[in-house]
Design a protein around this motif. Structure first.
Motif, PDB file in Angstrom:
ATOM      1  N   ARG A  46       0.806  -1.213   0.000  1.00  0.00           N
ATOM      2  CA  ARG A  46       0.000   0.000   0.000  1.00  0.00           C
ATOM      3  C   ARG A  46       0.845   1.272   0.000  1.00  0.00           C
ATOM      4  NH1 ARG A  46      -5.283  -1.011   0.882  1.00  0.00           N
ATOM      5  NH2 ARG A  46      -5.808  -3.054   1.681  1.00  0.00           N
ATOM      6  N   GLN A  47       2.129   1.172   0.280  1.00  0.00           N
ATOM      7  CA  GLN A  47       2.983   2.350   0.306  1.00  0.00           C
ATOM      8  C   GLN A  47       4.153   2.157  -0.645  1.00  0.00           C
ATOM      9  OE1 GLN A  47       3.966   3.061   4.397  1.00  0.00           O
ATOM     10  NE2 GLN A  47       1.932   3.796   4.866  1.00  0.00           N
ATOM     11  N   ALA A  48       3.837   1.918  -1.887  1.00  0.00           N
ATOM     12  CA  ALA A  48       4.850   1.708  -2.915  1.00  0.00           C
ATOM     13  C   ALA A  48       4.848   2.904  -3.861  1.00  0.00           C
ATOM     14  CB  ALA A  48       4.552   0.425  -3.685  1.00  0.00           C
ATOM     15  N   TYR A  49       5.898   3.050  -4.614  1.00  0.00           N
ATOM     16  CA  TYR A  49       5.954   4.127  -5.593  1.00  0.00           C
ATOM     17  C   TYR A  49       6.669   3.629  -6.837  1.00  0.00           C
ATOM     18  CZ  TYR A  49      10.755   4.717  -4.018  1.00  0.00           C
ATOM     19  OH  TYR A  49      12.060   4.503  -3.706  1.00  0.00           O
ATOM     20  N   CYS A  50       6.493   4.337  -7.900  1.00  0.00           N
ATOM     21  CA  CYS A  50       7.100   3.975  -9.172  1.00  0.00           C
ATOM     22  C   CYS A  50       8.529   4.506  -9.225  1.00  0.00           C
ATOM     23  CB  CYS A  50       6.260   4.563 -10.304  1.00  0.00           C
ATOM     24  SG  CYS A  50       6.872   4.139 -11.934  1.00  0.00           S
ATOM     25  N   CYS A  51       9.462   3.657  -9.586  1.00  0.00           N
ATOM     26  CA  CYS A  51      10.876   4.036  -9.607  1.00  0.00           C
ATOM     27  C   CYS A  51      11.322   4.683 -10.908  1.00  0.00           C
ATOM     28  CB  CYS A  51      11.736   2.801  -9.360  1.00  0.00           C
ATOM     29  SG  CYS A  51      11.465   2.091  -7.741  1.00  0.00           S
ATOM     30  N   ALA A  52      10.518   4.585 -11.943  1.00  0.00           N
ATOM     31  CA  ALA A  52      10.901   5.143 -13.247  1.00  0.00           C
ATOM     32  C   ALA A  52       9.621   5.460 -14.030  1.00  0.00           C
ATOM     33  CB  ALA A  52      11.773   4.147 -14.014  1.00  0.00           C
ATOM     34  N   PRO A  53       9.709   6.380 -14.983  1.00  0.00           N
ATOM     35  CA  PRO A  53       8.506   6.821 -15.687  1.00  0.00           C
ATOM     36  C   PRO A  53       8.037   5.919 -16.825  1.00  0.00           C
ATOM     37  CG  PRO A  53      10.369   8.062 -16.442  1.00  0.00           C
ATOM     38  CD  PRO A  53      10.867   7.183 -15.338  1.00  0.00           C
ATOM     39  N   THR A  54       8.802   4.906 -17.199  1.00  0.00           N
ATOM     40  CA  THR A  54       8.373   4.018 -18.276  1.00  0.00           C
ATOM     41  C   THR A  54       8.436   2.572 -17.812  1.00  0.00           C
ATOM     42  OG1 THR A  54      10.602   3.985 -19.206  1.00  0.00           O
ATOM     43  CG2 THR A  54       9.068   5.579 -20.148  1.00  0.00           C
ATOM     44  N   CYS A  55       7.819   1.707 -18.589  1.00  0.00           N
ATOM     45  CA  CYS A  55       7.578   0.321 -18.191  1.00  0.00           C
ATOM     46  C   CYS A  55       8.847  -0.477 -17.866  1.00  0.00           C
ATOM     47  CB  CYS A  55       6.786  -0.367 -19.288  1.00  0.00           C
ATOM     48  SG  CYS A  55       6.210  -1.989 -18.788  1.00  0.00           S
ATOM     49  N   SER A  56       9.736  -0.636 -18.813  1.00  0.00           N
ATOM     50  CA  SER A  56      10.906  -1.500 -18.592  1.00  0.00           C
ATOM     51  C   SER A  56      11.763  -1.041 -17.416  1.00  0.00           C
ATOM     52  CB  SER A  56      11.754  -1.590 -19.862  1.00  0.00           C
ATOM     53  OG  SER A  56      11.037  -2.173 -20.908  1.00  0.00           O
ATOM     54  N   PRO A  57      12.118   0.245 -17.328  1.00  0.00           N
ATOM     55  CA  PRO A  57      12.914   0.672 -16.173  1.00  0.00           C
ATOM     56  C   PRO A  57      12.180   0.504 -14.844  1.00  0.00           C
ATOM     57  CG  PRO A  57      13.079   2.278 -17.933  1.00  0.00           C
ATOM     58  CD  PRO A  57      12.005   1.309 -18.326  1.00  0.00           C
ATOM     59  N   SER A  58      10.881   0.754 -14.843  1.00  0.00           N
ATOM     60  CA  SER A  58      10.111   0.614 -13.618  1.00  0.00           C
ATOM     61  C   SER A  58      10.054  -0.838 -13.160  1.00  0.00           C
ATOM     62  CB  SER A  58       8.695   1.155 -13.847  1.00  0.00           C
ATOM     63  OG  SER A  58       7.937   1.043 -12.669  1.00  0.00           O
ATOM     64  N   ARG A  59       9.756  -1.741 -14.075  1.00  0.00           N
ATOM     65  CA  ARG A  59       9.711  -3.170 -13.717  1.00  0.00           C
ATOM     66  C   ARG A  59      11.089  -3.688 -13.335  1.00  0.00           C
ATOM     67  NH1 ARG A  59       5.245  -6.687 -16.666  1.00  0.00           N
ATOM     68  NH2 ARG A  59       3.689  -5.078 -16.972  1.00  0.00           N
ATOM     69  N   ALA A  60      12.110  -3.247 -14.036  1.00  0.00           N
ATOM     70  CA  ALA A  60      13.471  -3.681 -13.704  1.00  0.00           C
ATOM     71  C   ALA A  60      13.826  -3.260 -12.282  1.00  0.00           C
ATOM     72  CB  ALA A  60      14.467  -3.111 -14.703  1.00  0.00           C
ATOM     73  N   ALA A  61      13.448  -2.046 -11.898  1.00  0.00           N
ATOM     74  CA  ALA A  61      13.716  -1.573 -10.539  1.00  0.00           C
ATOM     75  C   ALA A  61      12.976  -2.430  -9.519  1.00  0.00           C
ATOM     76  CB  ALA A  61      13.315  -0.105 -10.408  1.00  0.00           C
ATOM     77  N   LEU A  62      11.714  -2.703  -9.786  1.00  0.00           N
ATOM     78  CA  LEU A  62      10.912  -3.504  -8.881  1.00  0.00           C
ATOM     79  C   LEU A  62      11.453  -4.922  -8.734  1.00  0.00           C
ATOM     80  CD1 LEU A  62       8.299  -3.683  -7.179  1.00  0.00           C
ATOM     81  CD2 LEU A  62       7.144  -4.421  -9.261  1.00  0.00           C
ATOM     82  N   LEU A  63      11.898  -5.516  -9.831  1.00  0.00           N
ATOM     83  CA  LEU A  63      12.301  -6.921  -9.822  1.00  0.00           C
ATOM     84  C   LEU A  63      13.788  -7.159  -9.579  1.00  0.00           C
ATOM     85  CD1 LEU A  63       9.894  -8.041 -12.634  1.00  0.00           C
ATOM     86  CD2 LEU A  63       9.767  -8.651 -10.211  1.00  0.00           C
ATOM     87  N   THR A  64      14.580  -6.093  -9.500  1.00  0.00           N
ATOM     88  CA  THR A  64      15.994  -6.256  -9.157  1.00  0.00           C
ATOM     89  C   THR A  64      16.364  -5.563  -7.851  1.00  0.00           C
ATOM     90  OG1 THR A  64      16.748  -4.276 -10.344  1.00  0.00           O
ATOM     91  CG2 THR A  64      16.687  -6.360 -11.590  1.00  0.00           C
ATOM     92  N   GLY A  65      15.516  -4.657  -7.394  1.00  0.00           N
ATOM     93  CA  GLY A  65      15.846  -3.887  -6.197  1.00  0.00           C
ATOM     94  C   GLY A  65      16.850  -2.790  -6.474  1.00  0.00           C
ATOM     95  N   GLN A  66      17.054  -2.470  -7.736  1.00  0.00           N
ATOM     96  CA  GLN A  66      18.008  -1.438  -8.132  1.00  0.00           C
ATOM     97  C   GLN A  66      17.288  -0.337  -8.908  1.00  0.00           C
ATOM     98  OE1 GLN A  66      20.466  -4.162 -10.511  1.00  0.00           O
ATOM     99  NE2 GLN A  66      22.128  -3.616  -9.114  1.00  0.00           N
ATOM    100  N   THR A  67      17.847   0.851  -8.891  1.00  0.00           N
ATOM    101  CA  THR A  67      17.287   1.906  -9.734  1.00  0.00           C
ATOM    102  C   THR A  67      17.531   1.542 -11.195  1.00  0.00           C
ATOM    103  OG1 THR A  67      19.324   3.203  -9.845  1.00  0.00           O
ATOM    104  CG2 THR A  67      17.820   3.666  -7.994  1.00  0.00           C
ATOM    105  N   ALA A  68      16.827   2.219 -12.074  1.00  0.00           N
ATOM    106  CA  ALA A  68      17.001   1.965 -13.503  1.00  0.00           C
ATOM    107  C   ALA A  68      18.456   2.182 -13.923  1.00  0.00           C
ATOM    108  CB  ALA A  68      16.079   2.875 -14.310  1.00  0.00           C
ATOM    109  N   HIS A  69      19.081   3.218 -13.389  1.00  0.00           N
ATOM    110  CA  HIS A  69      20.473   3.488 -13.744  1.00  0.00           C
ATOM    111  C   HIS A  69      21.419   2.411 -13.231  1.00  0.00           C
ATOM    112  CE1 HIS A  69      18.633   7.398 -14.503  1.00  0.00           C
ATOM    113  NE2 HIS A  69      19.624   7.575 -15.352  1.00  0.00           N
ATOM    114  N   GLU A  70      21.156   1.901 -12.036  1.00  0.00           N
ATOM    115  CA  GLU A  70      21.998   0.837 -11.488  1.00  0.00           C
ATOM    116  C   GLU A  70      21.848  -0.463 -12.269  1.00  0.00           C
ATOM    117  OE1 GLU A  70      22.313   1.478  -6.730  1.00  0.00           O
ATOM    118  OE2 GLU A  70      20.304   1.107  -7.533  1.00  0.00           O
TER     119      GLU A  70
END
Length: 125
Positions: A46-70
């Protein structure tokens, strides 16, 4: 698959593409009875946020625990961006721990079929 003394452990990750949280489990008047029932026995973030403005970077952040840049996923996978460390993907991590991993539906972290860290992939019919 890993087991405890009493049962087999399961992890089910459900991601609804581009829907946000505007459904019944989050208190909105959009009927999703099956998801509503499922959340009674699962974890609902319930207290989550989007890590990136587009699909692939956002999902990658969620599923790796890293920012899109990392993670190296600065843009969309279908435009050539890739994970620098696919072994850090949640499916790869679970696979290493003895879980059977299955992908049903779409994903946007990998453009090459061979890169996907799943034991089974059920393609859309």
């Amino acid at each position: 698959m890993p087991t405890t003394a009493n049962s087999t452990l399961n992890v089910i990750y459900i991601h609804t593409h581009d829907m946000g949280r505007y459904i019944a489990p989050y208190g909105f008047p959009v009927p999703t009875p099956n998801l509503q029932d499922f959340t009674r026995e699962s974890t609902l973030f319930r207290q989550a946020y989007c890590c990136a403005p587009t699909c692939s970077p956002s999902r990658a952040a969620l599923l790796t625990g890293q920012t899109a840049h990392e993670s190296g996923m600065w843009g969309l996978a279908h435009l050539g961006f890739t994970l620098e460390h696919p072994e850090r993907h949640l499916a790869a991590f679970l696979r290493e721990k003895g879980f059977e991993t299955v992908l049903c539906g779409i994903q946007h972290e990998f453009s090459d079929e061979a890169e996907k860290p799943y034991d089974f992939i059920y393609a859309e019919q």
